[in-house]
Design a protein around this motif. Structure first.
Motif: not given
Length: 173
Positions: A53-59, A104-110
């Motif tokens: 349930n936590y987006l740590n990183d997206l690259t 829509s799943i992780f707002k922090g992905a913006n």
């Protein structure tokens, strides 16, 4: 945890698994098709016992000349309930392909999605504001691509535009 997620994916989402490849890493890594990223991450976020349930990183990774497809978008997730649980998901894309946005799943992905777009040129379908985040709006190219020239394309146009903008502001004041 790797076995739990692996069996979960094989039971519920076998059609979204793109390949099974062992890579040298201490993170469990799973490869998904682009159309599967949203349903799989949503299911894993709420699945009892997994709860990523936590987006740590997206690259992203540019594999120019080493692999096909050229790009991989990498999602590093962890469980807020079990701090030691980290899992990576990768989506392989060709140059002009898009991957669905996970806002829509992780707002922090913006911002990470905008950063990947800005620096690699990978678009996220359904993102509410897919524009540059770091580089100026009139910047040409995407500087983290491996085929981007080391010295740039000659960025004099950026300075000229800035001078024009500031001259107009000074004249209006």
């Amino acid at each position: 945890m790797k076995e739990t997620i692996q069996s979960f994916l094989k039971d519920k989402f076998p059609h979204f698994i793109s390949k099974e490849e062992e890579i040298l890493t201490n993170l469990p890594t799973f490869f998904l098709k682009p159309e599967g990223i949203v349903p799989v991450l949503f299911a894993l976020k709420t699945a009892p016992g997994i709860e990523l349930n936590y987006l740590n990183d997206l690259t992203a990774i540019d594999w120019l000349g080493k692999k096909t497809p050229r790009f991989e978008v990498c999602y590093l997730l962890r469980s807020g309930n079990k701090s030691s649980t980290k899992v990576q998901f990768r989506v392989a894309l060709e140059e002009d392909e898009q991957v669905p946005s996970i806002i829509s799943i992780f707002k922090g992905a913006n911002w990470p999605e905008r950063e990947v777009y800005d620096l690699f040129g990978i678009r996220f379908a359904g993102h509410p504001r897919m524009d540059r985040l770091i580089m100026p709006d009139n910047f040409q190219g995407h500087p983290l691509r491996k085929d981007y020239p080391l010295e740039g394309f000659g960025q004099d146009y950026l300075v000229e535009d800035l001078l024009t903008i500031h001259l107009k502001e000074d004249m209006e004041a």
